[in-house]
Design an enzyme around this catalytic site. Structure first.
Site, PDB file in Angstrom:
ATOM      1  N   HIS A 111       0.845  -1.192   0.000  1.00  0.00           N
ATOM      2  CA  HIS A 111       0.000   0.000   0.000  1.00  0.00           C
ATOM      3  C   HIS A 111       0.877   1.236   0.000  1.00  0.00           C
ATOM      4  CE1 HIS A 111      -3.349   2.693   0.868  1.00  0.00           C
ATOM      5  NE2 HIS A 111      -2.558   3.276   1.759  1.00  0.00           N
TER       6      HIS A 111
ATOM      7  N   ARG B 122     -14.566  12.673   9.702  1.00  0.00           N
ATOM      8  CA  ARG B 122     -13.286  13.321  10.033  1.00  0.00           C
ATOM      9  C   ARG B 122     -12.981  14.450   9.063  1.00  0.00           C
ATOM     10  NH1 ARG B 122      -9.579   8.701   9.177  1.00  0.00           N
ATOM     11  NH2 ARG B 122      -7.955  10.251   9.464  1.00  0.00           N
TER      12      ARG B 122
ATOM     13  N   LYS C 279      -8.397  -1.457   5.810  1.00  0.00           N
ATOM     14  CA  LYS C 279      -8.665  -1.879   4.426  1.00  0.00           C
ATOM     15  C   LYS C 279      -7.710  -2.988   3.990  1.00  0.00           C
ATOM     16  CE  LYS C 279      -8.698   2.482   2.853  1.00  0.00           C
ATOM     17  NZ  LYS C 279      -9.075   3.415   3.939  1.00  0.00           N
TER      18      LYS C 279
END
Length: 443
Positions: A82, A168, A187
């Site tokens: 990622h 947020r 995730k």
């Protein structure tokens, strides 16, 4: 259990239990807990932080809020990668086939671009015919057959994270390290990987602007992985200037192909080798860093990594001929050089500014609903530390519209992203540190 008591506890610096975090996330996902109470809790976290255990429990609560991908039927150690987002960052298109060629299953779910950062799924759609949507069965079977699949993220993964992130975003709590770390890791964990390599960007074009904050985020994510038993390594890399010279979907696919052929830009190639080395180690295909480096180099030199890319494209309905004939990719109608305004040396390149310019050209989207033009973008000819003469091209714009005022504005924006000084400027450092469960190693 009452939400107000949990808010009070975190407001006063207390450490929340698993049961309290589960209650909070489950209730908010169901709609039982209102936005104003979660906003108060998020602000309390922003100011007081969370322990490594708390952050891991929050992460797993968000994982359990939706579907989880079960990769256990696929043999071997599944390693995911990622990136925290950047400009000219084509690493997934290179790493996925490279690591799969090493015999490590890569079952990857990726996202689309938004704002100044590009998305892997958009880039793959620049390949004629490439299909990013797959059923769960197709996804798993493809990884079993060729060791590799890259698809769009499921809409059912971590719904709590999607809801909390939107909150947020409008309550000034996006920058909380525990909330960022749990958002990213939830995730990745829900996607089913056994081990995770994180490319944490730092600098002007990154979400984290300072090295100190990037190290804090990397440590938080590695701690989450360690707490839940997923081996996690984070590499902190420079995003003051774009990683590669190509910014734009088809342009970046072309650059990935060149890199898999051993002809890619130096910085992009170096970073891909570094990230692949860690993925190979986590996947158990090498005993140490030296052996991992040798294997990665061999896979690039032999053409096996490029062959794996062809297999991926063919398996997902795309035209695999683009790997040998990249001119089959979408091409822009116009190419406009951007001349340097002065003699000197490139002292800085504003990655974020160039990412926004590429978005304005049509390569990205300001909102999730915006269409994108797969052919357009920017090709850079200079990097930090390079000498330049007045009138020499700094970059070239790839455009599909021909309006003089618009073209002039885009050229002006692009040139303004380059800082040119009379004095020579040092090359930027590419890799700052590696973070593992054993700590931070600065390079």
């Amino acid at each position: 259990m009452r939400t107000v008591d949990i808010i009070h506890k975190k407001r006063d610096g207390g450490e929340l239990t698993k049961e309290e975090l589960d209650f909070l996330i489950e209730g908010y996902t169901r709609g039982d807990i209102p936005d104003y109470q979660l906003s108060a809790w998020a602000m309390a976290v922003f100011f007081n932080g969370m322990t490594a255990r708390e952050t891991a429990e929050l992460t797993m609560a968000m994982v359990r809020s939706g579907e989880q991908v079960d990769l256990s039927s696929i043999p071997g150690v599944k390693v995911d990668k990622h990136s925290t987002g950047g400009v000219g960052d084509t690493t997934t298109l290179i790493l996925a086939p490279l690591v799969a060629a090493a015999g490590i299953p890569v079952a990857k779910m990726s996202g689309r671009g938004l704002g100044h950062t590009g998305g892997t799924i958009d880039k793959l759609e620049a390949i004629p015919g490439f299909e990013v949507e797959r059923t769960k069965e197709q996804f798993l079977n493809q990884v079993k057959e060729i060791g590799l699949a890259v698809v769009g993220q499921s809409g059912n993964l971590t719904p709590a994270d999607k809801k909390l992130y939107a909150l947020r975003d409008v309550t000034a709590t996006v920058e909380s390290i525990p909330l960022i770390a749990s958002s990213i890791m939830s995730k990745k964990i829900a996607s089913g990987a056994d081990a995770i390599v994180l490319d944490v960007k730092t600098g002007r074009g990154a979400f984290m602007k300072s090295l100190e904050d990037s190290v804090r985020l990397a440590k938080a994510m590695v701690e989450i992985g360690t707490e839940i038993g997923r081996e996690t390594v984070a590499v902190i890399t420079n995003m003051d200037e774009p990683l590669g010279p190509s910014i734009g979907n088809a342009l970046e696919v072309r650059e990935a192909i060149e890199t898999l052929k051993g002809q890619g830009p130096a910085e992009l190639t170096e970073l891909c080798r570094e990230l692949a080395k860690h993925m190979v180690l986590l996947g158990g295909k090498a005993q140490d860093e030296t052996e991992a480096k040798q294997l990665v180099a061999q896979l690039l030199k032999s053409g096996e990594a490029l062959e794996k890319l062809k297999q991926l494209i063919k398996a997902q309905g795309g035209d695999a001929r683009v790997a040998d004939e990249p001119d089959r990719l979408p091409e822009a109608a116009y190419r406009v050089p951007v001349p340097s305004p002065a003699d000197g040396c490139i002292a800085a390149i504003d990655a974020e500014a160039l990412g926004v310019t590429a978005m304005l050209l049509g390569a990205g989207r300001a909102t999730k609903e915006d269409p994108i033009d797969l052919a357009v973008g920017i090709k850079l000819f200079k990097r930090v530390g390079d000498a330049v003469k007045a009138g020499e091209p700094l970059a070239e714009l790839y455009m599909n519209r021909n309006e003089p005022a618009d073209t002039a504005r885009m050229c002006e924006r692009t040139a303004a992203a380059f800082t040119i000084t009379e004095a020579p400027a040092p090359r930027s450092k590419l890799i700052y540190a590696v973070v593992t469960r054993n700590g931070v190693r600065y390079l």
